[in-house]
Design a protein around this motif. Structure first.
Motif, PDB file in Angstrom:
ATOM      1  N   PRO A  34       0.796  -1.225   0.000  1.00 19.08           N
ATOM      2  CA  PRO A  34       0.000   0.000   0.000  1.00 19.08           C
ATOM      3  C   PRO A  34       0.830   1.279   0.000  1.00 19.08           C
ATOM      4  CG  PRO A  34      -0.303  -1.207   2.071  1.00 19.08           C
ATOM      5  CD  PRO A  34       0.507  -2.066   1.169  1.00 19.08           C
ATOM      6  N   ASP A  35       1.965   1.277   0.673  1.00 20.49           N
ATOM      7  CA  ASP A  35       2.800   2.480   0.695  1.00 20.49           C
ATOM      8  C   ASP A  35       3.382   2.785  -0.684  1.00 20.49           C
ATOM      9  OD1 ASP A  35       2.344   2.900   3.427  1.00 20.49           O
ATOM     10  OD2 ASP A  35       4.075   1.682   3.998  1.00 20.49           O
TER      11      ASP A  35
ATOM     12  N   ALA B  88       0.494   3.989  -2.942  1.00 21.31           N
ATOM     13  CA  ALA B  88       0.110   5.367  -2.614  1.00 21.31           C
ATOM     14  C   ALA B  88       1.139   6.361  -3.149  1.00 21.31           C
ATOM     15  CB  ALA B  88      -0.060   5.528  -1.103  1.00 21.31           C
ATOM     16  N   ARG B  89       2.416   6.018  -3.046  1.00 23.26           N
ATOM     17  CA  ARG B  89       3.472   6.899  -3.563  1.00 23.26           C
ATOM     18  C   ARG B  89       3.360   7.035  -5.075  1.00 23.26           C
ATOM     19  NH1 ARG B  89       7.954   5.498  -5.747  1.00 23.26           N
ATOM     20  NH2 ARG B  89       8.033   3.461  -4.758  1.00 23.26           N
TER      21      ARG B  89
ATOM     22  N   VAL C  24       0.623   6.745  -6.870  1.00 17.53           N
ATOM     23  CA  VAL C  24      -0.540   7.594  -7.133  1.00 17.53           C
ATOM     24  C   VAL C  24      -0.141   9.055  -7.026  1.00 17.53           C
ATOM     25  CG1 VAL C  24      -2.805   8.325  -6.257  1.00 17.53           C
ATOM     26  CG2 VAL C  24      -2.269   5.887  -6.455  1.00 17.53           C
ATOM     27  N   ASP C  25       0.567   9.401  -5.956  1.00 21.75           N
ATOM     28  CA  ASP C  25       1.014  10.785  -5.766  1.00 21.75           C
ATOM     29  C   ASP C  25       1.967  11.217  -6.882  1.00 21.75           C
ATOM     30  OD1 ASP C  25      -0.495  10.857  -3.449  1.00 21.75           O
ATOM     31  OD2 ASP C  25       1.220  10.579  -2.117  1.00 21.75           O
TER      32      ASP C  25
END
Length: 59
Positions: A43-44, A47-48, A50-51
């Motif tokens: 997930p980390d 998420a990175r 996506v950013d």
């Protein structure tokens, strides 16, 4: 993945979007993203990414 492989996959992605048409491309990209996130499995990292993908596109 080397540069040639990356280019081949990106070309396939673009050709698929062209074949599907502009109206279906957003749904295709959303489905592709969900499948890719599942394969990433962290997930980390997801998420990175996506950013990173949103960076410079507004807001």
């Amino acid at each position: 993945m080397n540069d040639s492989e990356l280019d081949a996959v990106y070309t396939r992605l673009c050709k698929t979007m062209t074949q599907l048409g502009a109206d279906k491309s957003p749904l295709f990209l959303a489905r592709f993203a969900l499948l890719a996130i599942g394969q990433i499995g962290d997930p980390d990292t997801a998420a990175r990414l996506v950013d990173d993908a949103a960076e410079g596109l507004g807001q």
